[in-house]
Scaffold this motif. Structure first.
Motif, mmCIF file in Angstrom:
data_model
loop_
_atom_site.group_PDB
_atom_site.id
_atom_site.type_symbol
_atom_site.label_atom_id
_atom_site.label_comp_id
_atom_site.label_asym_id
_atom_site.label_seq_id
_atom_site.Cartn_x
_atom_site.Cartn_y
_atom_site.Cartn_z
ATOM 1 N N ILE A 25 -1.923 1.962 15.636
ATOM 2 C CA ILE A 25 -3.038 1.014 15.635
ATOM 3 C C ILE A 25 -3.218 0.595 14.186
ATOM 4 C CG2 ILE A 25 -5.470 0.642 16.206
ATOM 5 C CD1 ILE A 25 -3.692 1.415 18.635
ATOM 6 N N ILE A 26 -3.222 -0.714 13.948
ATOM 7 C CA ILE A 26 -3.373 -1.202 12.578
ATOM 8 C C ILE A 26 -4.503 -2.213 12.488
ATOM 9 C CG2 ILE A 26 -0.957 -0.813 11.971
ATOM 10 C CD1 ILE A 26 -0.590 -3.898 12.255
ATOM 11 N N THR A 27 -5.056 -2.305 11.301
ATOM 12 C CA THR A 27 -6.047 -3.323 10.986
ATOM 13 C C THR A 27 -5.395 -4.281 10.001
ATOM 14 O OG1 THR A 27 -7.839 -1.748 11.277
ATOM 15 C CG2 THR A 27 -8.359 -3.757 10.062
ATOM 16 N N ALA A 28 -5.384 -5.550 10.338
ATOM 17 C CA ALA A 28 -4.769 -6.568 9.489
ATOM 18 C C ALA A 28 -5.843 -7.458 8.890
ATOM 19 C CB ALA A 28 -3.794 -7.400 10.305
ATOM 20 N N ILE A 84 0.005 2.092 6.545
ATOM 21 C CA ILE A 84 -1.366 1.579 6.641
ATOM 22 C C ILE A 84 -2.028 1.822 7.988
ATOM 23 C CG2 ILE A 84 -0.901 -0.219 4.933
ATOM 24 C CD1 ILE A 84 -0.894 -2.243 7.289
ATOM 25 N N GLY A 85 -1.225 2.176 9.001
ATOM 26 C CA GLY A 85 -1.755 2.299 10.358
ATOM 27 C C GLY A 85 -2.202 3.701 10.714
ATOM 28 N N GLN A 86 -2.773 3.782 11.884
ATOM 29 C CA GLN A 86 -3.189 5.060 12.451
ATOM 30 C C GLN A 86 -2.215 5.389 13.586
ATOM 31 O OE1 GLN A 86 -7.156 5.131 14.022
ATOM 32 N NE2 GLN A 86 -6.984 7.246 14.675
ATOM 33 N N LYS A 87 -1.554 6.533 13.469
ATOM 34 C CA LYS A 87 -0.551 6.919 14.458
ATOM 35 C C LYS A 87 -1.241 7.292 15.760
ATOM 36 C CE LYS A 87 1.723 10.534 13.362
ATOM 37 N NZ LYS A 87 2.635 11.594 12.951
ATOM 38 N N TYR A 88 -0.807 6.678 16.847
ATOM 39 C CA TYR A 88 -1.288 7.005 18.181
ATOM 40 C C TYR A 88 -0.282 7.923 18.873
ATOM 41 C CZ TYR A 88 -2.958 6.428 22.958
ATOM 42 O OH TYR A 88 -3.409 6.674 24.227
ATOM 43 N N TYR A 89 1.002 7.621 18.691
ATOM 44 C CA TYR A 89 2.065 8.426 19.279
ATOM 45 C C TYR A 89 3.317 8.229 18.435
ATOM 46 C CZ TYR A 89 5.690 10.062 22.441
ATOM 47 O OH TYR A 89 6.735 10.744 22.979
ATOM 48 N N SER A 90 4.054 9.299 18.227
ATOM 49 C CA SER A 90 5.314 9.175 17.505
ATOM 50 C C SER A 90 6.297 10.219 17.990
ATOM 51 C CB SER A 90 5.111 9.331 15.996
ATOM 52 O OG SER A 90 6.357 9.247 15.330
ATOM 53 N N ASP A 91 7.467 9.735 18.336
ATOM 54 C CA ASP A 91 8.593 10.591 18.674
ATOM 55 C C ASP A 91 9.703 10.277 17.668
ATOM 56 O OD1 ASP A 91 10.082 12.456 20.018
ATOM 57 O OD2 ASP A 91 10.727 11.081 21.598
ATOM 58 N N GLN A 120 12.866 -2.466 9.204
ATOM 59 C CA GLN A 120 12.594 -1.202 8.512
ATOM 60 C C GLN A 120 11.374 -1.312 7.615
ATOM 61 O OE1 GLN A 120 14.372 1.814 9.021
ATOM 62 N NE2 GLN A 120 12.438 2.448 8.121
ATOM 63 N N THR A 121 11.249 -2.412 6.890
ATOM 64 C CA THR A 121 10.088 -2.622 6.035
ATOM 65 C C THR A 121 8.814 -2.716 6.871
ATOM 66 O OG1 THR A 121 11.451 -3.769 4.415
ATOM 67 C CG2 THR A 121 9.071 -4.125 4.270
ATOM 68 N N ALA A 122 8.890 -3.396 8.000
ATOM 69 C CA ALA A 122 7.730 -3.525 8.883
ATOM 70 C C ALA A 122 7.297 -2.155 9.395
ATOM 71 C CB ALA A 122 8.052 -4.454 10.053
ATOM 72 N N ALA A 123 8.252 -1.344 9.865
ATOM 73 C CA ALA A 123 7.918 -0.012 10.374
ATOM 74 C C ALA A 123 7.333 0.860 9.267
ATOM 75 C CB ALA A 123 9.154 0.644 10.977
ATOM 76 N N ASP A 124 7.935 0.823 8.081
ATOM 77 C CA ASP A 124 7.430 1.627 6.963
ATOM 78 C C ASP A 124 6.018 1.207 6.560
ATOM 79 O OD1 ASP A 124 9.790 3.076 6.895
ATOM 80 O OD2 ASP A 124 10.659 1.893 5.249
ATOM 81 N N THR A 125 5.767 -0.094 6.559
ATOM 82 C CA THR A 125 4.438 -0.603 6.202
ATOM 83 C C THR A 125 3.399 -0.165 7.225
ATOM 84 O OG1 THR A 125 5.411 -2.519 5.096
ATOM 85 C CG2 THR A 125 3.099 -2.703 5.759
ATOM 86 N N ILE A 126 3.719 -0.288 8.485
ATOM 87 C CA ILE A 126 2.770 0.103 9.536
ATOM 88 C C ILE A 126 2.525 1.607 9.510
ATOM 89 C CG2 ILE A 126 2.440 0.244 12.036
ATOM 90 C CD1 ILE A 126 3.631 -2.583 12.185
ATOM 91 N N ARG A 127 3.569 2.386 9.255
ATOM 92 C CA ARG A 127 3.365 3.839 9.132
ATOM 93 C C ARG A 127 2.421 4.163 7.977
ATOM 94 N NH1 ARG A 127 9.488 4.307 9.471
ATOM 95 N NH2 ARG A 127 9.875 4.574 11.699
#
Length: 112
Positions: free
Chosen positions: A65-68, A95-102, A86-93
């Motif tokens: 969950i991210i706030t933009a 600044i975002g709040q992890k809900y689920y990660s495998d 890869q840059t998008a995933a790294d950025t979201i990780r």
């Protein structure tokens, strides 16, 4: 969603790329729609996303969950993943709040 409010988004991707991005509606918009008797804006189906992730663990899903900043929309997030996943995933990780990660972490064992 009004332009002065920061956007909140649910974002889901796996090892093959972005799978879903959906705006989380403002609670006030939901309330006023219900008071008017109108259909409220749809919430992301996070439980369904999580079930999909759990039953397809080989794909290493991540849900955040991210706030933009105001003015950023679902299309902008999709474009970010298309331009540089890869840059998008790294950025979201970051600044975002992890809900689920495998997410598959590389082994910490260097020598066996």
């Amino acid at each position: 969603m009004s332009d002065e409010r920061a956007g909140i988004f649910a974002v889901m991707w796996d090892c093959h790329g972005l799978e879903a991005v959906q705006s989380v509606p403002n609670p006030a918009d939901i309330t006023f729609a219900l008071l008017r008797g109108a259909e409220p804006p749809a919430l992301p189906k996070l439980m369904h996303w999580q079930l999909r992730a759990r039953y397809n663990s080989q794909r290493h899903y991540e849900i955040y969950i991210i706030t933009a900043t105001p003015g950023i929309g679902e299309d902008d997030i999709q474009d970010m993943f298309e331009a540089s996943p890869q840059t998008a995933a790294d950025t979201i990780r970051r600044i975002g709040q992890k809900y689920y990660s495998d997410r598959r972490e590389p082994s910490r064992v260097a020598i066996t």
